[in-house]
Scaffold this motif. Sequence first.
Motif, PDB file in Angstrom:
ATOM      1  N   HIS A 124      39.104  25.179 -23.229  1.00  0.00           N
ATOM      2  CA  HIS A 124      37.708  25.515 -22.922  1.00  0.00           C
ATOM      3  C   HIS A 124      37.291  24.937 -21.570  1.00  0.00           C
ATOM      4  O   HIS A 124      36.726  25.641 -20.737  1.00  0.00           O
ATOM      5  CB  HIS A 124      36.775  24.949 -24.000  1.00  0.00           C
ATOM      6  CG  HIS A 124      36.704  25.783 -25.245  1.00  0.00           C
ATOM      7  ND1 HIS A 124      36.032  26.979 -25.292  1.00  0.00           N
ATOM      8  CD2 HIS A 124      37.186  25.587 -26.493  1.00  0.00           C
ATOM      9  CE1 HIS A 124      36.113  27.495 -26.524  1.00  0.00           C
ATOM     10  NE2 HIS A 124      36.813  26.657 -27.270  1.00  0.00           N
ATOM     11  N   LEU A 125      37.566  23.653 -21.378  1.00  0.00           N
ATOM     12  CA  LEU A 125      37.056  22.980 -20.174  1.00  0.00           C
ATOM     13  C   LEU A 125      37.726  23.486 -18.898  1.00  0.00           C
ATOM     14  O   LEU A 125      37.249  23.233 -17.798  1.00  0.00           O
ATOM     15  CB  LEU A 125      37.234  21.461 -20.281  1.00  0.00           C
ATOM     16  CG  LEU A 125      36.423  20.752 -21.373  1.00  0.00           C
ATOM     17  CD1 LEU A 125      36.676  19.249 -21.322  1.00  0.00           C
ATOM     18  CD2 LEU A 125      34.931  21.036 -21.254  1.00  0.00           C
ATOM     19  N   GLN A 157      42.224  18.564 -29.053  1.00  0.00           N
ATOM     20  CA  GLN A 157      42.294  18.199 -27.639  1.00  0.00           C
ATOM     21  C   GLN A 157      42.738  19.387 -26.786  1.00  0.00           C
ATOM     22  O   GLN A 157      42.192  19.625 -25.703  1.00  0.00           O
ATOM     23  CB  GLN A 157      43.255  17.023 -27.445  1.00  0.00           C
ATOM     24  CG  GLN A 157      42.684  15.713 -27.973  1.00  0.00           C
ATOM     25  CD  GLN A 157      43.725  14.603 -28.016  1.00  0.00           C
ATOM     26  OE1 GLN A 157      44.893  14.840 -28.302  1.00  0.00           O
ATOM     27  NE2 GLN A 157      43.294  13.382 -27.749  1.00  0.00           N
ATOM     28  N   THR A 204      39.981  21.796 -26.524  1.00  0.00           N
ATOM     29  CA  THR A 204      39.000  21.271 -25.560  1.00  0.00           C
ATOM     30  C   THR A 204      39.466  21.544 -24.132  1.00  0.00           C
ATOM     31  O   THR A 204      38.705  22.042 -23.302  1.00  0.00           O
ATOM     32  CB  THR A 204      38.817  19.747 -25.763  1.00  0.00           C
ATOM     33  OG1 THR A 204      38.275  19.507 -27.064  1.00  0.00           O
ATOM     34  CG2 THR A 204      37.860  19.162 -24.721  1.00  0.00           C
ATOM     35  N   ALA A 249      36.242  23.249 -33.182  1.00  0.00           N
ATOM     36  CA  ALA A 249      36.190  23.981 -31.914  1.00  0.00           C
ATOM     37  C   ALA A 249      36.218  25.484 -32.151  1.00  0.00           C
ATOM     38  O   ALA A 249      37.025  25.974 -32.938  1.00  0.00           O
ATOM     39  CB  ALA A 249      37.372  23.586 -31.032  1.00  0.00           C
ATOM     40  N   ALA A 253      42.673  17.118 -17.778  1.00  0.00           N
ATOM     41  CA  ALA A 253      41.237  17.428 -17.881  1.00  0.00           C
ATOM     42  C   ALA A 253      40.551  17.184 -16.544  1.00  0.00           C
ATOM     43  O   ALA A 253      39.684  17.956 -16.120  1.00  0.00           O
ATOM     44  CB  ALA A 253      40.585  16.584 -18.979  1.00  0.00           C
ATOM     45  N   ALA A 254      40.941  16.113 -15.861  1.00  0.00           N
ATOM     46  CA  ALA A 254      40.335  15.838 -14.556  1.00  0.00           C
ATOM     47  C   ALA A 254      40.773  16.888 -13.529  1.00  0.00           C
ATOM     48  O   ALA A 254      39.984  17.309 -12.672  1.00  0.00           O
ATOM     49  CB  ALA A 254      40.710  14.431 -14.083  1.00  0.00           C
ATOM     50  N   SER A 266      36.666  12.805 -18.667  1.00  0.00           N
ATOM     51  CA  SER A 266      37.631  12.965 -17.590  1.00  0.00           C
ATOM     52  C   SER A 266      37.335  14.231 -16.770  1.00  0.00           C
ATOM     53  O   SER A 266      37.485  14.235 -15.549  1.00  0.00           O
ATOM     54  CB  SER A 266      39.032  13.032 -18.187  1.00  0.00           C
ATOM     55  OG  SER A 266      39.993  12.910 -17.183  1.00  0.00           O
ATOM     56  N   ARG A 267      36.900  15.260 -17.462  1.00  0.00           N
ATOM     57  CA  ARG A 267      36.578  16.536 -16.781  1.00  0.00           C
ATOM     58  C   ARG A 267      35.443  16.363 -15.777  1.00  0.00           C
ATOM     59  O   ARG A 267      35.426  16.993 -14.720  1.00  0.00           O
ATOM     60  CB  ARG A 267      36.208  17.582 -17.833  1.00  0.00           C
ATOM     61  CG  ARG A 267      35.761  18.946 -17.307  1.00  0.00           C
ATOM     62  CD  ARG A 267      36.866  19.681 -16.596  1.00  0.00           C
ATOM     63  NE  ARG A 267      36.461  21.034 -16.195  1.00  0.00           N
ATOM     64  CZ  ARG A 267      35.653  21.311 -15.169  1.00  0.00           C
ATOM     65  NH1 ARG A 267      35.172  20.329 -14.425  1.00  0.00           N
ATOM     66  NH2 ARG A 267      35.355  22.560 -14.881  1.00  0.00           N
ATOM     67  N   ALA A 327      41.308  19.926 -14.087  1.00  0.00           N
ATOM     68  CA  ALA A 327      40.554  21.161 -14.336  1.00  0.00           C
ATOM     69  C   ALA A 327      39.299  21.201 -13.466  1.00  0.00           C
ATOM     70  O   ALA A 327      38.788  22.274 -13.154  1.00  0.00           O
ATOM     71  CB  ALA A 327      40.189  21.270 -15.820  1.00  0.00           C
ATOM     72  N   ALA A 328      38.809  20.011 -13.069  1.00  0.00           N
ATOM     73  CA  ALA A 328      37.598  19.960 -12.247  1.00  0.00           C
ATOM     74  C   ALA A 328      37.860  20.319 -10.798  1.00  0.00           C
ATOM     75  O   ALA A 328      36.944  20.684 -10.078  1.00  0.00           O
ATOM     76  CB  ALA A 328      36.975  18.557 -12.328  1.00  0.00           C
ATOM     77  N   PHE A 349      31.138  23.634 -25.307  1.00  0.00           N
ATOM     78  CA  PHE A 349      32.511  23.625 -24.805  1.00  0.00           C
ATOM     79  C   PHE A 349      32.571  24.159 -23.373  1.00  0.00           C
ATOM     80  O   PHE A 349      33.640  24.389 -22.835  1.00  0.00           O
ATOM     81  CB  PHE A 349      33.417  24.462 -25.715  1.00  0.00           C
ATOM     82  CG  PHE A 349      33.837  23.715 -26.955  1.00  0.00           C
ATOM     83  CD1 PHE A 349      35.040  23.040 -27.001  1.00  0.00           C
ATOM     84  CD2 PHE A 349      33.010  23.677 -28.070  1.00  0.00           C
ATOM     85  CE1 PHE A 349      35.424  22.336 -28.118  1.00  0.00           C
ATOM     86  CE2 PHE A 349      33.387  22.973 -29.209  1.00  0.00           C
ATOM     87  CZ  PHE A 349      34.597  22.304 -29.240  1.00  0.00           C
ATOM     88  N   LEU A 387      46.992  14.281 -21.055  1.00  0.00           N
ATOM     89  CA  LEU A 387      45.811  15.131 -21.266  1.00  0.00           C
ATOM     90  C   LEU A 387      44.632  14.700 -20.407  1.00  0.00           C
ATOM     91  O   LEU A 387      43.867  15.524 -19.923  1.00  0.00           O
ATOM     92  CB  LEU A 387      45.397  15.085 -22.745  1.00  0.00           C
ATOM     93  CG  LEU A 387      46.177  15.989 -23.697  1.00  0.00           C
ATOM     94  CD1 LEU A 387      45.906  15.573 -25.145  1.00  0.00           C
ATOM     95  CD2 LEU A 387      45.777  17.448 -23.495  1.00  0.00           C
ATOM     96  N   THR A 388      44.491  13.395 -20.238  1.00  0.00           N
ATOM     97  CA  THR A 388      43.349  12.886 -19.476  1.00  0.00           C
ATOM     98  C   THR A 388      43.441  13.330 -18.016  1.00  0.00           C
ATOM     99  O   THR A 388      42.436  13.717 -17.407  1.00  0.00           O
ATOM    100  CB  THR A 388      43.307  11.349 -19.582  1.00  0.00           C
ATOM    101  OG1 THR A 388      43.492  10.989 -20.959  1.00  0.00           O
ATOM    102  CG2 THR A 388      41.970  10.802 -19.116  1.00  0.00           C
TER     103      THR A 388
END
Lengths: 422, 332
Positions: A114-115, A108, A111, A184, A80-81, B52-53, A83-84, B14, A76-77
């Motif tokens: 969303h992110l 998670q 999150t 959430a 998430a990165a 992390s994002r 996604a950037a 969010f 997951l970590t």
Amino acid sequence: MPKQIILAAHFPGVNNTTVWSDPRAGSQIAFASFEHLARTAERGRFDFFFLAEGLRLREQRGLIHDLDVVGRPDTLTVLAALAAVTEHLGLAGTLNATYHEPYELARQLATLDHLSGGRAAWNVVTSPGGFFGANFRRGGFLDHADRYLRAGEFIEAARALWDSDGGDFAYRGRQFDIRGRFGAPRSPQGHPVILQAGDSDGGRELAAKYTDAIFSRHHQLADAQEFYRDVKSRLARYGRDRDSLKIIPGVSYVLGDSDADAQEKAHHIRRQQVSPQTAILLLEQLWNRDLSGYDPDGPLPEIDPRLDEDDTIVQGRAGMYADRLRTANEWRARAEQKNLGIRDLIIEVTGRQNFIGTPARVAQQLDEYVQTDACDGFILVPHLTPTGLDDFVDQVVPLLQERGVFRTEYEAGTLRGNLGLA
Amino acid sequence: MTSHLAVALDGDSFDAADWVAQVRLADEAGLDLVTFEDSFGRRGPDAVLVASRVAPLTRHVGLVPVATTTHTEPFHLSTALATLDHVSHGRAGWQVRVSADPAEAALLGRRAPLGFDELFAEAADAVEVVRRLWDSWADDAIIKDVATGRFIDRDKLHYIDFAGPYFAVKGPSIVPRPPQGQPVVAALAHGPRVWQRLDADVYFTTPADADAAARIVRQIPAGRKVFADLVAFLDDDQRTAIGRRGAAISDAAVFAGTPAGLADLIAAWQPAGLAGFRLWPGDPAHDLPAITRELVPELRRRGLFQPSAATTLRDRLGLPAAVNRYEGAARA
Ligand SMILES: Cc1cc2nc3c(=O)[nH]c(=O)nc-3n(C[C@H](O)[C@H](O)[C@H](O)COP(=O)(O)O)c2cc1C
């Protein structure tokens, strides 16, 4: 209109398909590797990027496995990165239902959805054996049947949480009794896309009842068609239509300037994937015995496999062989007939390179698989990090687009939308 | 002496853009770290994933998410934080939290809440496990030795074999050793229960004034960094700031006034032995930009703050190199 092909990119993580000895091989850990592969997949308009999950390092003969890539970052970590640094690509992570808790994981995943603006996907696995339990509070082990009971309830609970839209909820089942307020709001996809990777009857039922896609390991045409027919026929029982569950096998490919060139490359790759030491370890996984005394270039053991499934020589890997004795006899017959030593036999029987040839041939074959209902698309498993997908995106994707079977632009804002799921 | 500066972010958004904008402000101002508040019971995103994002979109600032040890698996925490460290190239930290809230326990449905002593005993064990897992790979465990066909040297991987009353964890980690060796562990410490039991590198404390800060610093074992938490309402006009402050109450002292006034307070408290300050913007939309654009230049003018050129959070905070307990070797 022909069926449209789903394409996903598997990060070449821990297993012997990943060739680390190639001079072009980069880090399996550095974020730059993940970023390169994800950006390449997005450039190729892929549906999603796929990550496996590890819960404990694999052991064989009681020792930590040291021949393939070992170690990987947290699923997951990393997603998430990613996604950037991506905009459209789906971000799929394998997360087991046995050693996570529904509230935590649902939060998670919400999150991440969303992110990433609606790009999250969850590959639900149940993780075999008690071996992994040694790293977790739960400890121990769940029976196979209970693992799927828990996984089914886990998905139900996660859906109840996502549907609560940040409001009050309660879920009570045999496995879970949870209540309160979900932290959430409803995420862009409502429910992140759910995949499933188990192959047993329990796994197939779980998929038919709850999930949006299956990561399958059926990649030979006839076998894949049979799997496809079986799983799709289960959907009606749950009031679902055939298109609501996508079947996506993991496959690898090798491209060449000519078919002969590709075959030669494929052979070279297979020899890198199966070193003499690796050949013996892979043989041990079927034989379930210490075969370290055998010559990798010599004949297969005359001694039979050990059938004690509770005490396997390899720990931390899903059981791959249902009928060990029958498979061993098939391998022996094949080795004898073709006069193959252990390593050459292992190279043949453990290969997943079913798409080998010029870009035109590979494009044609992928298309044929999808149009003849062997699958709805592919999770491509490149053998190199991080550049393993570059040639596919540059050379095969344009041909699929010309055939009218693969998108030229993302059609929707969410992964669910791009997969054509409601 | 200069101070370290941190900002606490506790938004419930969010929307990734909101987080990126805030963390970039801190990053560009040269702040040492940001913390991301979290708990299962609150409305808001998962803090580790938010950190992390934003990691690939920032360069310098330390990223310190809050994560509880009460309802999580130490193994998952360890691998997630090690990964945050890999993704951010050595900028990861972790603020340890425990949860005594029965409503939070009901969300997880696992068990009755523990008492405070047990919660902290469990947290202490979790920190120990997380740290051991970070050490469970030597820096040079990946050898890619083509001659012997070995990707790793398995002798450089270690089972941690932790067994305690709350859980047992075998190890090793699945994640190779993170860039910092040990990401920075922090904890909010209202009293000795925390600093006597939890093995943190940084303690966030809540003194009411400089004397209280000095008393706390004396009690905390040497070698640890003590930060004072301050809630900040900043305006060029003191009356406006006080007006905005309203009835705000906090465990931490609340400052309402001008950036220069807050710089005076920091100058007055710092000699108590504080390593730094963690500022809680009263209203993030207003007070975070006031901190980065007005307070920071003021502190720099006075020589009270100097952005660090270090690339890892450990180095930024002047923490000693992490020694791998299984290898005994120091690292840069
Ligand atoms: C294609 C595929 C991928 C899998 N990936 C993972 C994984 O990443 N992590 C994991 O713990 N298990 C993984 N598994 C194992 C499954 O979780 C499952 O436990 C296993 O297949 C046993 O279930 P079954 O008896 O229904 O096949 C995978 C299985 C398949 C078929």
